[in-house]
Design a protein around this motif. Sequence first.
Motif, PDB file in Angstrom:
ATOM      1  N   LEU A   1    -117.545 -26.088 -24.298  1.00 37.56           N
ATOM      2  CA  LEU A   1    -117.254 -24.857 -24.679  1.00 37.56           C
ATOM      3  C   LEU A   1    -117.722 -23.571 -23.816  1.00 37.56           C
ATOM      4  CD1 LEU A   1    -117.940 -24.888 -28.563  1.00 37.56           C
ATOM      5  CD2 LEU A   1    -115.725 -25.221 -27.290  1.00 37.56           C
ATOM      6  N   MET A   2    -118.457 -23.815 -22.947  1.00 31.30           N
ATOM      7  CA  MET A   2    -119.169 -23.176 -21.920  1.00 31.30           C
ATOM      8  C   MET A   2    -118.870 -23.406 -20.460  1.00 31.30           C
ATOM      9  SD  MET A   2    -122.993 -22.324 -23.749  1.00 31.30           S
ATOM     10  CE  MET A   2    -123.156 -20.954 -22.762  1.00 31.30           C
TER      11      MET A   2
ATOM     12  N   THR B   1    -121.621 -27.819 -26.442  1.00 27.87           N
ATOM     13  CA  THR B   1    -122.025 -26.373 -26.186  1.00 27.87           C
ATOM     14  C   THR B   1    -123.434 -26.663 -26.046  1.00 27.87           C
ATOM     15  OG1 THR B   1    -122.186 -24.331 -27.000  1.00 27.87           O
ATOM     16  CG2 THR B   1    -122.319 -26.031 -28.741  1.00 27.87           C
ATOM     17  N   ALA B   2    -124.087 -25.795 -25.003  1.00 25.65           N
ATOM     18  CA  ALA B   2    -125.301 -25.654 -24.927  1.00 25.65           C
ATOM     19  C   ALA B   2    -126.113 -24.695 -25.890  1.00 25.65           C
ATOM     20  CB  ALA B   2    -125.528 -24.949 -23.612  1.00 25.65           C
ATOM     21  N   LYS B   3    -125.304 -24.111 -26.633  1.00 31.63           N
ATOM     22  CA  LYS B   3    -126.010 -23.094 -27.720  1.00 31.63           C
ATOM     23  C   LYS B   3    -126.233 -23.973 -29.078  1.00 31.63           C
ATOM     24  CE  LYS B   3    -123.746 -18.844 -26.346  1.00 31.63           C
ATOM     25  NZ  LYS B   3    -122.739 -17.717 -26.960  1.00 31.63           N
ATOM     26  N   ALA B   4    -127.257 -23.493 -29.455  1.00 29.16           N
ATOM     27  CA  ALA B   4    -127.674 -24.467 -30.980  1.00 29.16           C
ATOM     28  C   ALA B   4    -127.643 -23.420 -31.938  1.00 29.16           C
ATOM     29  CB  ALA B   4    -128.944 -24.782 -30.596  1.00 29.16           C
ATOM     30  N   MET B   5    -126.865 -22.398 -32.141  1.00 29.94           N
ATOM     31  CA  MET B   5    -126.571 -21.515 -33.385  1.00 29.94           C
ATOM     32  C   MET B   5    -126.172 -22.041 -34.496  1.00 29.94           C
ATOM     33  SD  MET B   5    -128.206 -18.968 -31.702  1.00 29.94           S
ATOM     34  CE  MET B   5    -127.934 -17.712 -32.839  1.00 29.94           C
TER      35      MET B   5
ATOM     36  N   LYS C   1    -117.649 -22.796 -36.159  1.00 28.05           N
ATOM     37  CA  LYS C   1    -116.992 -22.203 -35.452  1.00 28.05           C
ATOM     38  C   LYS C   1    -116.018 -23.171 -34.553  1.00 28.05           C
ATOM     39  CE  LYS C   1    -116.971 -18.405 -31.744  1.00 28.05           C
ATOM     40  NZ  LYS C   1    -117.756 -17.531 -31.089  1.00 28.05           N
ATOM     41  N   SER C   2    -116.558 -24.241 -34.116  1.00 22.61           N
ATOM     42  CA  SER C   2    -115.937 -25.076 -33.327  1.00 22.61           C
ATOM     43  C   SER C   2    -114.932 -25.708 -34.106  1.00 22.61           C
ATOM     44  CB  SER C   2    -116.897 -26.350 -32.679  1.00 22.61           C
ATOM     45  OG  SER C   2    -117.795 -25.678 -31.843  1.00 22.61           O
TER      46      SER C   2
END
Length: 513
Positions: A428-429, A457-461, A467-468
């Motif tokens: 995703l990034m 994804t590298a985000k961990a929110m 969202k994915s």
Amino acid sequence: MTRAAGPAGPGGEEALRGLVAGLTAVRDGDLTVRLPETTAGLLGEIARVFNGTAEQLALVATEVTRVSREVAEGDLTRSITVDAPGEFGELRDDINAMVESLRRTTRDNREQDWLETNLARLTGFGEGGRDLAGAADQLLTELAPLVGAQYGVLYLAREGPDGTELAPVAGYGTAPGGSDRSFRLGESLVGQAARDHRTLLVRDLPPGYATIRTGTGSGDPAELILLPVLLEDRLLAVLELASFRPFSPLHRDLLDRLAAALGITVGSLLATARADELLQQARRLTGELRARQRELQDSNAELAEKAEQLAQRNRDIEGKNLEIEEGRQELEERALQLSRTLMYKSEFLANMSHELRTPLNSLLILAQLLAQNNEENLTPKQVEYAGVIHSAGSDLLQLINDILDLSKVEAGKLELAPASFPLVLMDLMMPELDGYAAIAEIRRSPRYRRLPIIALTAKAMPGDPAKSLAAGADDHVSKPVDTAELLTRIGRWLDRRAPTSEEGRSDDRDTRR
């Protein structure tokens, strides 16, 4: 008792002397003197005339004295009734005329005093009061007996939806419900008197026109009078009175004067009532205004408190936004570092896989040749070992290829062909490419709607997995990637790729994890 004027003598001189003495006594006010009437002839005639004149004078004097005394005592009903000829008669008539004039003057003064006294009393009925209905009822209670009326109603002029209306405000001697009707201008004699601003006196009322009732019976009135009450030619009220007997001129005079004077009293009461109404309205509005002011003060205090809370919340939000911005920058820096690390790792893996595949390919070729044993110089056990080496080498080569492909996926350098691959790993990034948009673009094609997509994804929110999945991904894996877990999920989705309809793919998504 009379006394003689002198002795009777045969001589005329003595008779004349007696006449002179009698005349002198009358002149001095003694009317009791009398002459002897025994003398014959002229002297006897003179004595009779003298005695008659003295008696007439005494009678007139007595009547005058009596009437004068009684008049002086206040009895003006007396008069001189004695017959007197000549000047005595004129004196009698003059005295009687004087008494009659005095009687008329006294009666006029008494009537005038009665008028002024009762007029002052009746016009002051509303002084100091504020209740118009109560004051009107008091007026009729005093007025009706005073003028000999047995029925009375006071109609008050009011502005209604259809114009001026005359509504009863007080009654005297009225039957139940007999004074409840209202009249417009010109309607009935009440409305006629109001419209014309003129007093109406109705005499000789026909039977049944109006009825005055008492506890013992009822009867028809003889006269009916309606008096408009005006103030500067402005109609305020109409007074209606009825009586068994005709109203006397004195009573008529009192009613006319009272109607003229009542305008000021009724106008004052109406003005007072209006002032009271405005005062009550002003007090009510003042109370409402004070209540509104208190509500406004409370509201302002509440708004101030909410504004302070909002300001504090804004400060908290600004602080959180600052923290989020700092976290975002830190995540971007970490993502950039991770991207560089992945790039270095991918390059390292690519180089390592190249270095490993070259000797491994040679090993596979050699193992394949040995397993084929074309020269038949190997034992069966050796051939088996060569097959095992070839198979293990092939597996190792496939693993190296997979690791290389994963590194290319992480680096965004591998172009997937869905028609050739049963699954998509979507970073995703990726640089210069929105992974969410790429997933949505893939899902737009009916051909790839059932193709499994795993988002990386590298985000961990906390909201990233949802969202994915909302973008169209079937699964979500956060970086750094756990290779074993990733391979497990890949195998699971490949095993699930059996559904032949869109509904099957949706069922797979609902039953994951």
